[in-house]
Design a protein around this motif. Structure first.
Motif, PDB file in Angstrom:
ATOM      1  N   ARG A  74      -6.135   8.956   1.739  1.00 52.52           N
ATOM      2  CA  ARG A  74      -5.516  10.260   1.491  1.00 52.52           C
ATOM      3  C   ARG A  74      -4.512  10.473   2.621  1.00 52.52           C
ATOM      4  O   ARG A  74      -4.897  10.809   3.735  1.00 52.52           O
ATOM      5  N   PRO A  75      -3.245  10.284   2.341  1.00 53.47           N
ATOM      6  CA  PRO A  75      -2.270  10.384   3.424  1.00 53.47           C
ATOM      7  C   PRO A  75      -2.176  11.815   3.951  1.00 53.47           C
ATOM      8  O   PRO A  75      -1.869  12.738   3.211  1.00 53.47           O
TER       9      PRO A  75
ATOM     10  N   GLN B 201      -9.395  11.851  -5.970  1.00 50.40           N
ATOM     11  CA  GLN B 201      -7.957  11.808  -6.261  1.00 50.40           C
ATOM     12  C   GLN B 201      -7.245  10.821  -5.349  1.00 50.40           C
ATOM     13  O   GLN B 201      -6.031  10.786  -5.287  1.00 50.40           O
ATOM     14  N   ALA B 202      -8.014  10.042  -4.595  1.00 51.90           N
ATOM     15  CA  ALA B 202      -7.419   9.206  -3.549  1.00 51.90           C
ATOM     16  C   ALA B 202      -6.706   7.987  -4.117  1.00 51.90           C
ATOM     17  O   ALA B 202      -6.992   7.538  -5.231  1.00 51.90           O
ATOM     18  N   ILE B 203      -5.795   7.461  -3.313  1.00 50.90           N
ATOM     19  CA  ILE B 203      -5.253   6.126  -3.555  1.00 50.90           C
ATOM     20  C   ILE B 203      -6.405   5.162  -3.297  1.00 50.90           C
ATOM     21  O   ILE B 203      -7.167   5.341  -2.342  1.00 50.90           O
ATOM     22  N   LEU B 204      -6.545   4.147  -4.129  1.00 53.92           N
ATOM     23  CA  LEU B 204      -7.556   3.131  -3.835  1.00 53.92           C
ATOM     24  C   LEU B 204      -6.877   1.893  -3.277  1.00 53.92           C
ATOM     25  O   LEU B 204      -5.996   1.315  -3.918  1.00 53.92           O
ATOM     26  N   ASN B 205      -7.257   1.513  -2.062  1.00 53.30           N
ATOM     27  CA  ASN B 205      -6.740   0.290  -1.454  1.00 53.30           C
ATOM     28  C   ASN B 205      -7.807  -0.789  -1.581  1.00 53.30           C
ATOM     29  O   ASN B 205      -8.858  -0.706  -0.950  1.00 53.30           O
ATOM     30  N   VAL B 206      -7.504  -1.787  -2.415  1.00 46.44           N
ATOM     31  CA  VAL B 206      -8.505  -2.803  -2.744  1.00 46.44           C
ATOM     32  C   VAL B 206      -8.123  -4.138  -2.120  1.00 46.44           C
ATOM     33  O   VAL B 206      -6.991  -4.601  -2.283  1.00 46.44           O
ATOM     34  N   ASN B 207      -9.052  -4.719  -1.382  1.00 48.34           N
ATOM     35  CA  ASN B 207      -8.861  -6.054  -0.816  1.00 48.34           C
ATOM     36  C   ASN B 207      -9.929  -6.974  -1.365  1.00 48.34           C
ATOM     37  O   ASN B 207     -11.127  -6.671  -1.259  1.00 48.34           O
ATOM     38  N   VAL B 208      -9.478  -8.084  -1.940  1.00 45.20           N
ATOM     39  CA  VAL B 208     -10.394  -9.021  -2.582  1.00 45.20           C
ATOM     40  C   VAL B 208     -10.482 -10.278  -1.727  1.00 45.20           C
ATOM     41  O   VAL B 208      -9.442 -10.849  -1.370  1.00 45.20           O
ATOM     42  N   PRO B 209     -11.706 -10.713  -1.371  1.00 46.23           N
ATOM     43  CA  PRO B 209     -11.806 -11.949  -0.592  1.00 46.23           C
ATOM     44  C   PRO B 209     -11.332 -13.142  -1.424  1.00 46.23           C
ATOM     45  O   PRO B 209     -11.594 -13.186  -2.629  1.00 46.23           O
TER      46      PRO B 209
ATOM     47  N   VAL C  60       0.836  -1.210   0.000  1.00 42.50           N
ATOM     48  CA  VAL C  60       0.000   0.000   0.000  1.00 42.50           C
ATOM     49  C   VAL C  60       0.872   1.263   0.000  1.00 42.50           C
ATOM     50  O   VAL C  60       0.609   2.205  -0.745  1.00 42.50           O
ATOM     51  N   MET C  61       1.934   1.272   0.802  1.00 46.68           N
ATOM     52  CA  MET C  61       2.725   2.490   0.931  1.00 46.68           C
ATOM     53  C   MET C  61       3.526   2.825  -0.329  1.00 46.68           C
ATOM     54  O   MET C  61       3.899   3.979  -0.543  1.00 46.68           O
ATOM     55  N   ALA C  62       3.767   1.838  -1.180  1.00 50.91           N
ATOM     56  CA  ALA C  62       4.438   2.122  -2.460  1.00 50.91           C
ATOM     57  C   ALA C  62       3.603   3.100  -3.288  1.00 50.91           C
ATOM     58  O   ALA C  62       4.153   3.898  -4.058  1.00 50.91           O
ATOM     59  N   THR C  63       2.284   3.081  -3.085  1.00 52.22           N
ATOM     60  CA  THR C  63       1.408   3.949  -3.878  1.00 52.22           C
ATOM     61  C   THR C  63       1.491   5.416  -3.443  1.00 52.22           C
ATOM     62  O   THR C  63       1.062   6.299  -4.191  1.00 52.22           O
ATOM     63  N   LEU C  64       2.068   5.683  -2.260  1.00 52.78           N
ATOM     64  CA  LEU C  64       2.240   7.081  -1.832  1.00 52.78           C
ATOM     65  C   LEU C  64       3.040   7.870  -2.852  1.00 52.78           C
ATOM     66  O   LEU C  64       2.799   9.062  -3.066  1.00 52.78           O
ATOM     67  N   GLN C  65       4.016   7.217  -3.453  1.00 51.18           N
ATOM     68  CA  GLN C  65       4.866   7.893  -4.429  1.00 51.18           C
ATOM     69  C   GLN C  65       4.042   8.398  -5.612  1.00 51.18           C
ATOM     70  O   GLN C  65       4.370   9.420  -6.209  1.00 51.18           O
TER      71      GLN C  65
END
Ligand code: MN
Length: 268
Positions: free
Chosen positions: A236-237, A162-170, A111-116
């Protein structure tokens, strides 16, 4: 359309190749992933100029791939500035083998890689497969389909925000997936460290909580995935605690006079 793909499980993970394959259907794909397992590396960056980036053979048409001696964030920085041919339009991280939910997202390399991407106004997406640990075979089918769809929508201008999307798939058969739920990140950890034995030596390993242990609240990422939904959490960090500012600002004059007295004392 140029897409940068990374992960934190390393370039040997089947998840990152499934993601690269899905992205190759959307655009020109550059895969830059750590040479080894980097889960839990969070926002870590190596700040080394001699970091190696070795091109590896890609079995997927239209995908250029590199193995990097570094963290997921290193991979994104190197990808954007050194390895990409032109500007990157989308950053996609995953597919992580394990959910990235609740407060755990703060130390997730995936997830944090997407901050860049977020800091550079590049649409960014993280994907994780919330494995329960009892699956006979892992299937990236649903996660790949979601990744492809979101990648298209995030780059064609139709997706709001404009947010990062954090997606979790069951990690359940596709027929049992109930749909997409927009969620909040639960304010608790999803995994915990437990003592384990490897080769007779005591150590620690990650363990997944069960739903019953969690006391999870409706509307959160953990709740949604346990209910069979694909969880999409916009991130949104922002680290400033705005609620503390008025009280702290009121307190500061007293602190300042104490500081002045201390400084005067030290020069005497
Ligand atoms: Mn991982």
């Amino acid at each position: 359309m140029k897409i940068l793909v990374t992960n934190d499980d390393g370039i040997g993970s089947p998840g990152v190749w499934a993601l690269a394959e899905a992205m190759s259907r959307v655009g020109e794909t550059l895969l830059v992933a750590p040479d080894k397992q980097q889960s839990g590396s969070g926002t870590s960056v190596s700040l080394r100029s001699d970091m190696s980036a070795v091109e590896v053979a890609s079995p997927i048409q239209g995908v250029r791939a590199y193995s990097v001696e570094g963290t997921p964030t290193d991979c994104v920085i190197l990808g954007l500035w050194r390895l990409a041919q032109g500007d990157i339009d989308l950053i996609v991280s995953g597919i992580n083998l394990g959910g990235n939910m609740g407060t755990d997202i703060l130390y997730s390399g995936t997830v944090m890689a997407t901050l860049q991407g977020f800091y550079r106004q590049i649409p960014s997406l993280a994907l994780s497969l919330a494995i329960r640990g009892e699956e006979p075979d892992l299937s990236f089918g649903v996660a790949s389909n979601v990744a492809e769809l979101l990648a298209l929508k995030m780059t064609n201008g139709t997706m709001p925000g404009q947010a990062i999307l954090n997606v979790n798939v069951p990690s359940i058969p596709s027929g049992l997936v109930r749909g997409i739920a927009v969620t909040t990140a639960a304010s608790k950890s999803y995994v915990r460290l437990v003592a384990s034995q490897h080769d007779g030596r005591p150590g620690h390993s990650w363990s997944t909580h069960t739903a019953a242990e969690l006391g999870i609240y409706e509307g959160t990422d953990i709740w949604a995935v346990h209910q069979g939904w694909i969880s999409v959490t916009p991130l949104r960090p922002a680290v400033t605690d705005h609620d503390s500012i008025p009280g702290l600002a009121e307190y500061v004059p007293a602190l300042q006079s104490d500081l002045r007295r201390t400084m005067l004392g030290s020069t005497e």
